[in-house]
Design a protein around this motif. Structure first.
Motif, PDB file in Angstrom:
ATOM      1  N   HIS A   1       0.494  -0.999  -0.156  1.00 31.81           N
ATOM      2  CA  HIS A   1      -0.135  -0.265   0.145  1.00 31.81           C
ATOM      3  C   HIS A   1       0.951   1.051  -0.268  1.00 31.81           C
ATOM      4  O   HIS A   1       0.193   2.370  -0.547  1.00 31.81           O
ATOM      5  CB  HIS A   1      -0.838  -0.072   1.053  1.00 31.81           C
ATOM      6  N   LYS A   2       2.289   1.175   0.149  1.00 30.56           N
ATOM      7  CA  LYS A   2       2.872   1.858   0.329  1.00 30.56           C
ATOM      8  C   LYS A   2       2.660   3.218  -0.983  1.00 30.56           C
ATOM      9  O   LYS A   2       3.141   4.378  -0.470  1.00 30.56           O
ATOM     10  CB  LYS A   2       4.272   2.496   0.565  1.00 30.56           C
ATOM     11  N   HIS A   3       2.797   3.314  -1.610  1.00 29.40           N
ATOM     12  CA  HIS A   3       2.894   4.056  -3.854  1.00 29.40           C
ATOM     13  C   HIS A   3       2.241   4.361  -3.486  1.00 29.40           C
ATOM     14  O   HIS A   3       1.960   5.441  -3.947  1.00 29.40           O
ATOM     15  CB  HIS A   3       3.078   2.888  -4.254  1.00 29.40           C
ATOM     16  N   ARG A   4       0.211   3.945  -2.637  1.00 33.59           N
ATOM     17  CA  ARG A   4      -0.900   4.296  -2.491  1.00 33.59           C
ATOM     18  C   ARG A   4      -0.671   5.779  -2.193  1.00 33.59           C
ATOM     19  O   ARG A   4      -1.938   7.273  -2.380  1.00 33.59           O
ATOM     20  CB  ARG A   4      -1.736   3.514  -2.419  1.00 33.59           C
TER      21      ARG A   4
ATOM     22  N   GLU B   1       7.865   6.388  -1.181  1.00 28.06           N
ATOM     23  CA  GLU B   1       8.883   5.955  -2.593  1.00 28.06           C
ATOM     24  C   GLU B   1       8.926   4.466  -2.264  1.00 28.06           C
ATOM     25  O   GLU B   1       8.962   4.085  -2.065  1.00 28.06           O
ATOM     26  CB  GLU B   1       9.963   6.999  -2.644  1.00 28.06           C
ATOM     27  N   GLU B   2       9.821   3.938  -3.825  1.00 26.84           N
ATOM     28  CA  GLU B   2      10.100   2.589  -3.999  1.00 26.84           C
ATOM     29  C   GLU B   2      10.894   2.061  -2.849  1.00 26.84           C
ATOM     30  O   GLU B   2      11.075   0.810  -2.210  1.00 26.84           O
ATOM     31  CB  GLU B   2      10.299   2.316  -5.187  1.00 26.84           C
ATOM     32  N   HIS B   3      11.867   2.835  -3.186  1.00 25.20           N
ATOM     33  CA  HIS B   3      13.100   2.679  -1.838  1.00 25.20           C
ATOM     34  C   HIS B   3      12.606   2.919  -0.431  1.00 25.20           C
ATOM     35  O   HIS B   3      13.841   2.880   0.375  1.00 25.20           O
ATOM     36  CB  HIS B   3      14.367   3.587  -2.833  1.00 25.20           C
ATOM     37  N   GLN B   4      11.116   3.073  -0.017  1.00 26.46           N
ATOM     38  CA  GLN B   4      11.202   3.839   1.644  1.00 26.46           C
ATOM     39  C   GLN B   4      10.982   2.658   1.792  1.00 26.46           C
ATOM     40  O   GLN B   4       9.937   1.749   1.312  1.00 26.46           O
ATOM     41  CB  GLN B   4      10.287   4.645   1.674  1.00 26.46           C
ATOM     42  N   HIS B   5      11.443   1.727   3.292  1.00 24.45           N
ATOM     43  CA  HIS B   5      11.003  -0.050   3.826  1.00 24.45           C
ATOM     44  C   HIS B   5      10.641   0.735   5.443  1.00 24.45           C
ATOM     45  O   HIS B   5      11.706   1.268   5.707  1.00 24.45           O
ATOM     46  CB  HIS B   5      11.946  -0.984   3.543  1.00 24.45           C
ATOM     47  N   LEU B   6      10.214  -0.108   5.811  1.00 25.41           N
ATOM     48  CA  LEU B   6      10.438  -0.536   7.541  1.00 25.41           C
ATOM     49  C   LEU B   6      11.066  -0.796   7.868  1.00 25.41           C
ATOM     50  O   LEU B   6      11.945  -1.684   7.377  1.00 25.41           O
ATOM     51  CB  LEU B   6       8.929  -0.942   8.049  1.00 25.41           C
TER      52      LEU B   6
END
Length: 330
Positions: free
Chosen positions: A315-318, A322-327
């Motif tokens: 769901h992060k893109h919605r 950004e693609e490079h952002q992670h938990l």
């Protein structure tokens, strides 16, 4: 510092949103102290007998916060909560249906500074929890300390808040215990852009789920950390050491946060108007294990972390990431 004042011709609806959010901030930061002071003043006044009778009621009613509380659908449906919702705004996103015959533990992430999304979604009906999840009753878990404060404890129970003691998980179906897993320590890292969750060593909720057979549901609140700035307090700094010390003594975090004010946008304790999207994921099946082993707990914990990661990545893109952002789990 140049102060940017709010314009005078703000629409009434936005003023109502600000007023609703201001009372919520006040309730979170100062209402308990005011209730305690009112009780003390009442006890010292000519109406001291009322205080004595209420103290007796507290003694008789002491177990209620850990036995399901005293949830009021009327209070949860007040119009003021709709104005509070629209201030940010807050949206509750359902991904799957949940069986109302089962019990659930919602793991809420991230904690944020004041858990605004958890309150708006699970302590009020402003975002339609009962409509989205018919047959389920949500209860947000809070430190037991707060339920010892006269008057304040009765008010917060009306919204569905209950004590975070182990006995708060009730038998029968349809109960949802909402737990901000990162707790007070995670609040000290809540600032815009933060995606670090304190969860690696948080396994108590996993053990509870196993003992009670409650299904684990990861919940990620996109935007929760965007509401406030916070003074720099990196690990090892003097400020962080002081905050950790105060937390160990009082049991609550003391983040030094700031955002905007009521009549100006430059400083204050009002949150920024940033959207919050709280996404409720798919349940992780749990087989009831009255005496879970360390291996059982560790195994389920890893499955939960994987489920939480998948929920975030899906769901992060919605919601603007950004693609490079992670938990990051710590």
């Amino acid at each position: 510092m140049k102060v940017q004042f709010a314009p005078l011709n703000i629409p009434l609806r936005r003023r109502l949103q600000t007023a609703a959010t201001l009372q919520w901030v006040f309730s979170f930061l100062a209402l308990a102290q005011c209730c305690l002071a009112a009780f003390v003043l009442l006890a010292l006044s000519d109406w001291w007998m009322v205080a004595v009778l209420y103290a007796g009621w507290l003694w008789l009613d002491g177990d209620t916060p850990s036995c399901g509380g005293r949830r009021s659908q009327w209070v949860r449906s007040w119009n003021i909560w709709k104005h509070y919702r629209d201030y940010f705004p807050i949206t509750l996103v359902k991904t799957v249906d949940l069986d109302p015959t089962k019990n659930y533990i919602f793991g809420f992430h991230p904690h944020g500074v004041l858990v605004a999304g958890a309150f708006g979604n699970f302590c009020t009906e402003a975002t339609g929890f009962s409509r989205l999840f018919p047959g389920l009753r949500s209860h947000l878990l809070m430190l037991p300390f707060w339920f010892r404060v006269p008057l304040f404890r009765d008010y917060i129970m009306l919204g569905g808040l209950v004590s975070s003691s182990k006995s708060s998980l009730r038998p029968g179906g349809g109960n949802v215990a909402v737990l901000a897993v990162g707790g007070a320590p995670e609040a000290l890292d809540a600032r815009p852009g933060a995606l670090t969750l304190q969860i690696k060593n948080r396994k108590g909720f996993i053990k509870l789920a196993l003992k009670h057979g409650a299904q684990l549901v990861p919940v990620f609140s996109f935007g929760e950390n965007e509401l406030f700035d916070q003074m720099e307090n990196p690990s090892g700094s003097s400020l962080r050491k002081l905050q950790n010390r105060l937390q160990s003594i009082m049991g609550v975090a003391m983040p030094l946060f700031h955002a905007r004010g009521v009549f100006q946008y430059s400083f204050g304790l009002m949150p920024y108007r940033k959207p919050i999207h709280t996404v409720v994921g798919s349940p992780v099946p749990v087989v009831q294990t009255p005496s879970p082993s360390n291996e059982d707990i560790e195994s389920l914990h890893q499955v939960y972390l994987q489920s939480l990661t998948e929920l975030f990545e899906t769901h992060k893109h919605r919601y603007g990431l950004e693609e490079h952002q992670h938990l990051t789990f710590t």
